[in-house]
Design a protein around this motif. Sequence first.
Motif, PDB file in Angstrom:
ATOM      1  N   MET A 206       0.812  -1.214   0.000  1.00 12.26           N
ATOM      2  CA  MET A 206       0.000   0.000   0.000  1.00 12.26           C
ATOM      3  C   MET A 206       0.849   1.268   0.000  1.00 12.26           C
ATOM      4  O   MET A 206       0.353   2.336  -0.379  1.00 12.26           O
ATOM      5  N   PHE A 207       2.101   1.156   0.420  1.00 14.14           N
ATOM      6  CA  PHE A 207       2.973   2.322   0.579  1.00 14.14           C
ATOM      7  C   PHE A 207       2.996   3.194  -0.673  1.00 14.14           C
ATOM      8  O   PHE A 207       3.042   4.421  -0.583  1.00 14.14           O
ATOM      9  N   PHE A 208       2.962   2.581  -1.834  1.00 11.79           N
ATOM     10  CA  PHE A 208       3.108   3.325  -3.091  1.00 11.79           C
ATOM     11  C   PHE A 208       1.800   3.939  -3.571  1.00 11.79           C
ATOM     12  O   PHE A 208       1.790   4.681  -4.550  1.00 11.79           O
ATOM     13  N   GLY A 209       0.713   3.633  -2.892  1.00  9.77           N
ATOM     14  CA  GLY A 209      -0.579   4.167  -3.301  1.00  9.77           C
ATOM     15  C   GLY A 209      -1.261   3.252  -4.305  1.00  9.77           C
ATOM     16  O   GLY A 209      -0.637   2.371  -4.896  1.00  9.77           O
ATOM     17  N   PRO A 210      -2.557   3.445  -4.518  1.00 10.73           N
ATOM     18  CA  PRO A 210      -3.312   2.562  -5.416  1.00 10.73           C
ATOM     19  C   PRO A 210      -2.956   2.768  -6.881  1.00 10.73           C
ATOM     20  O   PRO A 210      -2.478   3.835  -7.263  1.00 10.73           O
ATOM     21  N   PRO A 211      -3.157   1.752  -7.700  1.00  7.13           N
ATOM     22  CA  PRO A 211      -2.996   1.935  -9.150  1.00  7.13           C
ATOM     23  C   PRO A 211      -3.987   2.977  -9.622  1.00  7.13           C
ATOM     24  O   PRO A 211      -5.015   3.206  -8.980  1.00  7.13           O
ATOM     25  N   SER A 212      -3.705   3.608 -10.763  1.00  3.47           N
ATOM     26  CA  SER A 212      -4.572   4.692 -11.248  1.00  3.47           C
ATOM     27  C   SER A 212      -5.996   4.217 -11.468  1.00  3.47           C
ATOM     28  O   SER A 212      -6.944   4.969 -11.261  1.00  3.47           O
ATOM     29  N   LYS A 213      -6.180   2.955 -11.861  1.00  2.00           N
ATOM     30  CA  LYS A 213      -7.527   2.458 -12.118  1.00  2.00           C
ATOM     31  C   LYS A 213      -8.345   2.320 -10.837  1.00  2.00           C
ATOM     32  O   LYS A 213      -9.564   2.192 -10.880  1.00  2.00           O
ATOM     33  N   ALA A 214      -7.641   2.376  -9.684  1.00  5.28           N
ATOM     34  CA  ALA A 214      -8.362   2.285  -8.417  1.00  5.28           C
ATOM     35  C   ALA A 214      -8.808   3.647  -7.914  1.00  5.28           C
ATOM     36  O   ALA A 214      -9.389   3.767  -6.861  1.00  5.28           O
ATOM     37  N   THR A 215      -8.521   4.681  -8.682  1.00  4.89           N
ATOM     38  CA  THR A 215      -8.917   6.030  -8.279  1.00  4.89           C
ATOM     39  C   THR A 215     -10.008   6.532  -9.203  1.00  4.89           C
ATOM     40  O   THR A 215     -10.256   5.968 -10.269  1.00  4.89           O
ATOM     41  N   THR A 216     -10.653   7.584  -8.801  1.00  3.24           N
ATOM     42  CA  THR A 216     -11.691   8.176  -9.652  1.00  3.24           C
ATOM     43  C   THR A 216     -11.246   9.551 -10.105  1.00  3.24           C
ATOM     44  O   THR A 216     -10.692  10.321  -9.329  1.00  3.24           O
ATOM     45  N   GLY A 217     -11.480   9.854 -11.359  1.00  2.00           N
ATOM     46  CA  GLY A 217     -11.096  11.159 -11.887  1.00  2.00           C
ATOM     47  C   GLY A 217      -9.592  11.266 -12.059  1.00  2.00           C
ATOM     48  O   GLY A 217      -8.867  10.282 -12.071  1.00  2.00           O
ATOM     49  N   THR A 224       1.493  14.844 -10.807  1.00  3.51           N
ATOM     50  CA  THR A 224       2.931  14.888 -10.514  1.00  3.51           C
ATOM     51  C   THR A 224       3.760  14.469 -11.730  1.00  3.51           C
ATOM     52  O   THR A 224       4.858  14.989 -11.949  1.00  3.51           O
ATOM     53  N   ILE A 225       3.234  13.556 -12.521  1.00  4.26           N
ATOM     54  CA  ILE A 225       3.943  13.133 -13.740  1.00  4.26           C
ATOM     55  C   ILE A 225       3.820  14.210 -14.818  1.00  4.26           C
ATOM     56  O   ILE A 225       4.791  14.536 -15.501  1.00  4.26           O
ATOM     57  N   LYS A 226       2.640  14.783 -14.943  1.00  3.38           N
ATOM     58  CA  LYS A 226       2.402  15.849 -15.921  1.00  3.38           C
ATOM     59  C   LYS A 226       3.390  17.004 -15.733  1.00  3.38           C
ATOM     60  O   LYS A 226       3.936  17.540 -16.703  1.00  3.38           O
ATOM     61  N   TYR A 227       3.631  17.364 -14.482  1.00  2.00           N
ATOM     62  CA  TYR A 227       4.508  18.496 -14.185  1.00  2.00           C
ATOM     63  C   TYR A 227       5.960  18.083 -13.916  1.00  2.00           C
ATOM     64  O   TYR A 227       6.741  18.863 -13.402  1.00  2.00           O
ATOM     65  N   ARG A 228       6.285  16.851 -14.243  1.00  3.91           N
ATOM     66  CA  ARG A 228       7.660  16.341 -14.110  1.00  3.91           C
ATOM     67  C   ARG A 228       8.201  16.473 -12.691  1.00  3.91           C
ATOM     68  O   ARG A 228       9.372  16.764 -12.485  1.00  3.91           O
ATOM     69  N   ILE A 229       7.313  16.249 -11.750  1.00  5.47           N
ATOM     70  CA  ILE A 229       7.751  16.180 -10.359  1.00  5.47           C
ATOM     71  C   ILE A 229       8.277  14.776 -10.090  1.00  5.47           C
ATOM     72  O   ILE A 229       9.228  14.586  -9.333  1.00  5.47           O
ATOM     73  N   ARG A 230       7.666  13.803 -10.702  1.00  2.00           N
ATOM     74  CA  ARG A 230       8.180  12.433 -10.655  1.00  2.00           C
ATOM     75  C   ARG A 230       7.995  11.783 -12.017  1.00  2.00           C
ATOM     76  O   ARG A 230       7.275  12.313 -12.883  1.00  2.00           O
ATOM     77  N   LYS A 231       8.631  10.622 -12.185  1.00  4.87           N
ATOM     78  CA  LYS A 231       8.667   9.985 -13.498  1.00  4.87           C
ATOM     79  C   LYS A 231       7.690   8.824 -13.637  1.00  4.87           C
ATOM     80  O   LYS A 231       7.094   8.648 -14.697  1.00  4.87           O
ATOM     81  N   ASN A 232       7.558   8.007 -12.590  1.00  6.24           N
ATOM     82  CA  ASN A 232       6.843   6.744 -12.717  1.00  6.24           C
ATOM     83  C   ASN A 232       5.536   6.719 -11.935  1.00  6.24           C
ATOM     84  O   ASN A 232       5.352   7.464 -10.980  1.00  6.24           O
ATOM     85  N   THR A 233       4.651   5.802 -12.349  1.00  9.79           N
ATOM     86  CA  THR A 233       3.360   5.640 -11.685  1.00  9.79           C
ATOM     87  C   THR A 233       3.518   4.827 -10.400  1.00  9.79           C
ATOM     88  O   THR A 233       4.563   4.208 -10.157  1.00  9.79           O
ATOM     89  N   ASN A 234       2.451   4.812  -9.604  1.00  7.08           N
ATOM     90  CA  ASN A 234       2.455   4.016  -8.375  1.00  7.08           C
ATOM     91  C   ASN A 234       2.763   2.553  -8.662  1.00  7.08           C
ATOM     92  O   ASN A 234       3.555   1.916  -7.949  1.00  7.08           O
ATOM     93  N   GLU A 235       2.123   2.017  -9.687  1.00  3.80           N
ATOM     94  CA  GLU A 235       2.295   0.595  -9.983  1.00  3.80           C
ATOM     95  C   GLU A 235       3.711   0.301 -10.463  1.00  3.80           C
ATOM     96  O   GLU A 235       4.293  -0.738 -10.120  1.00  3.80           O
ATOM     97  N   GLU A 236       4.288   1.186 -11.248  1.00  4.22           N
ATOM     98  CA  GLU A 236       5.669   0.989 -11.699  1.00  4.22           C
ATOM     99  C   GLU A 236       6.636   1.020 -10.521  1.00  4.22           C
ATOM    100  O   GLU A 236       7.590   0.227 -10.466  1.00  4.22           O
ATOM    101  N   LEU A 237       6.389   1.898  -9.559  1.00  2.00           N
ATOM    102  CA  LEU A 237       7.241   1.966  -8.368  1.00  2.00           C
ATOM    103  C   LEU A 237       7.081   0.706  -7.525  1.00  2.00           C
ATOM    104  O   LEU A 237       8.067   0.177  -6.988  1.00  2.00           O
TER     105      LEU A 237
END
Length: 317
Positions: A206-217, A224-237
């Motif tokens: 759970m530390f990395f947060g839910p996959p994007s499909k588990a969120t709404t909107g 954070t990826i759009k603004y280049r604050i980080r590179k990878n998604t929760n699932e990739e991490l």
Amino acid sequence: MVTMRAMTADEKMEYFMERIESGDKIQADDWMPEEYRQTLIKLISMHGISEIMGALPEKEWVPKAPSLYRKLGIMAKVQDEMGHGQLLLRVAEDLMKPYGKTRGDIMQDLFNEDLKFHNVFHMETKTWADAGLIGWLVDGAAIITQTNMLDASYGPYAKALQRICAEEVFHAQHGESIIMALAEGTKEQQAMVQDALNRWWPALLMFFGPPSKATTGASKQEATIKYRIRKNTNEELRQSFLDKYIPRILSLSLTIPDDTLHFDQEKKHWVYQQPDWTEFKNIIKNNGPKSQARLNLRRSSYENNAWVREALSAVVE
């Protein structure tokens, strides 16, 4: 050259995106879109508070560490984590200046339960193996998350992460040393490590947060990826964590509590059972095993040491 003041809102946004896409670092006094500022404030505030709250589970084991050597090691680690929290809250405070807010407001948001902290720091530390596991695997997960943002578009955060990540490496080695000693010890010590792993495994996923499909909107990770604050998604991490630590865990003759766990040779990634994300949401709402106890400890500490802040304010003035 057209100044920022003379630009339209669309021109400012286009210029801003060009800057971050070219690798330029945004500074606290630079123009930035409101979404970017708010994303940073939420991320860095949560990170800073998690460092502070994350010191509490291990603080509980300072007086109970099995030797003076281990006591000194975990005391130094607790001190580092508190320092990381203070550093990050200062970074967040600079971003909050346009709203007239300070670090004190961040603490009040925590006490009012408006600001969340990482799920793992709501958990109990029942044994010395739990303290070791936090250092080895929780800090290991943190290193994976934080190194993913070492090249963050926001310069002050990227700079702070350089120091934090360097120190977290030592923390992970400290935790690994504890786990190795226990895993190579008596049968009772080995069983203690296995029990700790069984209890902490879902929280680690759970530390990395839910996959994007588990969120709404639109999710926070997308911003954070759009603004280049980080590179990878929760699932990739999460997959990076599994790739790094599953072989190490198995090498200690430990059993990972997931009957579905296996490596997919074709897709080249670990297949595992997703944790209960409903439970995750409940925990980060401060309904975890130790949520309220640790919040109350932090509240009382903040209140009891108010005189220190007042004295320092008087010196500065």
